[in-house]
Motif scaffolding. Structure first.
Motif, PDB file in Angstrom:
ATOM      1  N   TYR A   1       0.837  -1.210   0.000  1.00  0.00           N
ATOM      2  CA  TYR A   1       0.000   0.000   0.000  1.00  0.00           C
ATOM      3  C   TYR A   1       0.870   1.258   0.000  1.00  0.00           C
ATOM      4  O   TYR A   1       0.549   2.249  -0.671  1.00  0.00           O
TER       5      TYR A   1
ATOM      6  N   ARG B   1       1.524   2.679  -3.259  1.00  0.00           N
ATOM      7  CA  ARG B   1       0.374   3.372  -3.856  1.00  0.00           C
ATOM      8  C   ARG B   1       0.181   4.743  -3.187  1.00  0.00           C
ATOM      9  O   ARG B   1      -0.196   5.701  -3.843  1.00  0.00           O
TER      10      ARG B   1
ATOM     11  N   LYS C   1      -2.174   7.420  -5.051  1.00  0.00           N
ATOM     12  CA  LYS C   1      -3.287   6.605  -5.559  1.00  0.00           C
ATOM     13  C   LYS C   1      -4.198   6.092  -4.444  1.00  0.00           C
ATOM     14  O   LYS C   1      -5.293   5.591  -4.717  1.00  0.00           O
ATOM     15  N   GLU C   2      -3.730   6.154  -3.223  1.00  0.00           N
ATOM     16  CA  GLU C   2      -4.485   5.551  -2.135  1.00  0.00           C
ATOM     17  C   GLU C   2      -4.021   6.128  -0.795  1.00  0.00           C
ATOM     18  O   GLU C   2      -2.828   6.405  -0.626  1.00  0.00           O
TER      19      GLU C   2
ATOM     20  N   TYR D   1      -9.395   4.962  -1.945  1.00  0.00           N
ATOM     21  CA  TYR D   1      -8.674   4.255  -2.994  1.00  0.00           C
ATOM     22  C   TYR D   1      -9.395   4.438  -4.330  1.00  0.00           C
ATOM     23  O   TYR D   1     -10.404   5.151  -4.394  1.00  0.00           O
ATOM     24  N   LYS D   2      -8.851   3.821  -5.362  1.00  0.00           N
ATOM     25  CA  LYS D   2      -9.359   4.055  -6.726  1.00  0.00           C
ATOM     26  C   LYS D   2      -9.544   5.546  -6.951  1.00  0.00           C
ATOM     27  O   LYS D   2     -10.617   6.003  -7.386  1.00  0.00           O
TER      28      LYS D   2
ATOM     29  N   GLU E   1      -9.222   8.220  -9.094  1.00  0.00           N
ATOM     30  CA  GLU E   1      -9.024   8.311 -10.555  1.00  0.00           C
ATOM     31  C   GLU E   1      -9.883   9.443 -11.098  1.00  0.00           C
ATOM     32  O   GLU E   1     -11.087   9.505 -10.799  1.00  0.00           O
TER      33      GLU E   1
ATOM     34  N   HIS F   1     -13.010  11.168  -9.178  1.00  0.00           N
ATOM     35  CA  HIS F   1     -13.749  10.385  -8.185  1.00  0.00           C
ATOM     36  C   HIS F   1     -12.822   9.471  -7.374  1.00  0.00           C
ATOM     37  O   HIS F   1     -11.684   9.221  -7.769  1.00  0.00           O
ATOM     38  N   PHE F   2     -13.361   9.019  -6.269  1.00  0.00           N
ATOM     39  CA  PHE F   2     -12.621   8.092  -5.411  1.00  0.00           C
ATOM     40  C   PHE F   2     -13.596   7.128  -4.760  1.00  0.00           C
ATOM     41  O   PHE F   2     -14.813   7.351  -4.769  1.00  0.00           O
ATOM     42  N   THR F   3     -13.048   6.053  -4.195  1.00  0.00           N
ATOM     43  CA  THR F   3     -13.854   5.093  -3.447  1.00  0.00           C
ATOM     44  C   THR F   3     -13.413   5.138  -1.988  1.00  0.00           C
ATOM     45  O   THR F   3     -12.217   5.242  -1.712  1.00  0.00           O
TER      46      THR F   3
ATOM     47  N   CYS G   1     -17.904  10.361  -4.871  1.00  0.00           N
ATOM     48  CA  CYS G   1     -17.391   9.307  -3.983  1.00  0.00           C
ATOM     49  C   CYS G   1     -18.240   8.060  -4.141  1.00  0.00           C
ATOM     50  O   CYS G   1     -19.479   8.138  -4.178  1.00  0.00           O
TER      51      CYS G   1
ATOM     52  N   ASP H   1     -23.319   6.043  -4.540  1.00  0.00           N
ATOM     53  CA  ASP H   1     -22.402   7.136  -4.843  1.00  0.00           C
ATOM     54  C   ASP H   1     -22.923   8.444  -4.271  1.00  0.00           C
ATOM     55  O   ASP H   1     -24.080   8.549  -3.859  1.00  0.00           O
TER      56      ASP H   1
END
Lengths: 175, 78
Positions: free
Chosen positions: A53, A56, A61-62, A81-82, A84, A87-89, A124, A156
């Protein structure tokens, strides 16, 4: 944002390998484990995961964040994370069951401010286990369901919904 | 606004405790299910059903369902 950050009476910092044992304790907690997918929960495996991690994290990235109380120590973790485009998660949100009763909400507020304001994201994504009824109810207050499968609900949040949630949580927490 | 209905609505915020075990004198934090998610569920219920904004401090200083009922009743009458 430069970690560590002190906010709402909590200290937020990026996870290190030294936190592996605490994270495993959370993941194997009887109450919390009911809603976590089963993985190898050894400390050694967690240390390796954090090592990977960190690469990243260096690339932006995270972000895996631990929050703690100055007196009582680590309370919980969450992860962005993700990351990109716009947006993100958000996920891996775990809070010690005996934490101060609003620490979880404070950490959630911090997470969203970090994502939407510091990282300048506009959307998100989250997913939540359907059988985690309280968490489903909580997220449905602010997020929009966009899909589901047998076990999970996918949701979302756009910037307007974030603003609403930030004001709501700030108001009830008297921040 | 009556206490019986309020206790019922309050009980609905818990998923693992039978609704019939709640009374106005129930110490609502004294159980394994209590968490910040439960607290937020109660805050959301007061918002939706009574148009009252409870705060974290309201929850912190309360012990029984009657304590919360009295705060909601007072705020609803303002």
């Amino acid at each position: 944002m430069d970690f560590p950050v002190s906010r709402y009476g909590l200290n937020f910092r990026l996870v290190t390998e030294d936190d592996a044992e605490f994270i495993v304790r959370l993941r194997t907690d009887k109450k919390l484990a009911r809603y976590i997918s089963h993985t190898d929960n050894s400390v050694a495996n967690q240390v390796n995961w954090i090592k990977n991690y960190k690469r990243r994290e260096e690339e932006g990235k995270e972000y895996y964040v631990l929050f703690e109380d100055a007196q009582t120590g680590p309370l919980g973790v969450f992860r962005l994370y993700k990351i990109e485009g716009d947006h993100f998660t958000a996920g891996s949100w775990l809070v010690k069951p005996d934490s101060e009763e609003f620490a979880a909400l404070k950490s959630d507020l911090f997470l969203l401010i970090f994502g939407f304001e510091d990282l300048k994201m506009n959307r998100c994504f989250i997913d939540v286990r359907k059988d985690n009824k309280k968490l489903v109810r909580y997220h449905k207050m602010f997020f929009r369901p966009i899909g589901e499968d047998e076990n999970n609900l996918y949701l979302d949040m756009d910037k307007a919904a974030y603003e609403h949630k930030r004001k709501y949580l700030t108001s009830i927490l008297n921040l | 606004m009556d206490i019986e209905s309020f206790v019922q609505e309050f009980a609905e915020q818990y998923d693992e405790i039978p609704a019939e075990s709640f009374t106005p004198d129930t110490l609502f934090k004294e159980n394994d299910e209590w968490s910040s998610m439960t607290a937020l569920s109660i805050i959301a219920m007061a918002d939706a059903n009574y148009d009252v904004r409870l705060t974290g401090d309201d929850i912190r200083k309360s012990s029984t369902i009657t304590d919360i009922f009295n705060i909601v009743a007072e705020k609803a009458n303002k």
